[in-house]
Design an enzyme around this catalytic site. Structure first.
Site, PDB file in Angstrom:
ATOM      1  N   CYS A 112       0.816  -1.221   0.000  1.00  0.00           N
ATOM      2  CA  CYS A 112       0.000   0.000   0.000  1.00  0.00           C
ATOM      3  C   CYS A 112       0.847   1.267   0.000  1.00  0.00           C
ATOM      4  O   CYS A 112       0.329   2.355  -0.216  1.00  0.00           O
ATOM      5  CB  CYS A 112      -0.951   0.013   1.198  1.00  0.00           C
ATOM      6  SG  CYS A 112      -0.116   0.207   2.775  1.00  0.00           S
ATOM      7  N   CYS A 153      -2.870  -1.103   8.808  1.00  0.00           N
ATOM      8  CA  CYS A 153      -2.278   0.141   9.327  1.00  0.00           C
ATOM      9  C   CYS A 153      -2.008   0.026  10.825  1.00  0.00           C
ATOM     10  O   CYS A 153      -0.991   0.528  11.320  1.00  0.00           O
ATOM     11  CB  CYS A 153      -3.197   1.326   9.063  1.00  0.00           C
ATOM     12  SG  CYS A 153      -3.417   1.691   7.310  1.00  0.00           S
TER      13      CYS A 153
END
Length: 156
Positions: free
Chosen positions: A36, A106
């Site tokens: 990402c 995350c």
């Protein structure tokens, strides 16, 4: 399709806590996710009695990456290293009142950034430290983690 973010995620994204660098940091950790593109750098100022006196972060990434970095710094500031090492990505997600499933990685980066900064502190002090390894799920920082091999993330 729009993602649903909690009010806490949006607050930490719009007004992140502890952003920046520490010139006198004695522990710095950087982790990233090649898939990402998120990168987190965590700076720790740790006292002689192993209390996290100050913490700052720099994150290049999405709203979730910034929010998880921000809340993680809040969760460890003023805490002993022994407690900060217990930080989990699940605790980060819970503190933000949840994350969309596709953004949970995350929270893993936030946990790994904290632990990488602590590992750096121990390395600078010459203190043996075995980094905890969570099995190196996709998005691992790619470091050895003390178990004798570099990680390879091949598509299954």
């Amino acid at each position: 399709m729009a993602m649903e973010y909690s009010e806490k995620v949006m607050e930490h994204f719009a007004h992140p806590h502890n952003v920046g660098t520490l010139d006198d940091a004695n522990g710095v950790g950087e982790v990233g996710n090649a898939k990402c593109g998120d990168i987190m750098r965590m700076y720790l100022k740790i006292t002689d009695d192993e209390i996290i006196e100050d913490v700052k972060f720099q994150t290049f990434g999405c709203a979730s990456a910034i929010a998880t970095s921000s809340i993680a710094t809040d969760m460890i500031k003023g805490k002993p290293l022994s407690e900060a090492l217990k930080l989990t990505n699940q605790a980060v997600v819970e503190s933000l009142d949840g994350l969309p499933a596709v953004k949970v990685h995350c929270s893993v980066l936030a946990e790994q950034a904290v632990k990488a900064a602590i590992a750096d502190y121990y390395k600078r002090k010459g203190i043996p430290y075995e980094s905890p390894c969570d099995g190196c799920a996709e998005g691992c920082c790619g470091h050895d983690h003390g178990h004798g091999h570099e990680h390879s993330h091949e598509e299954e």
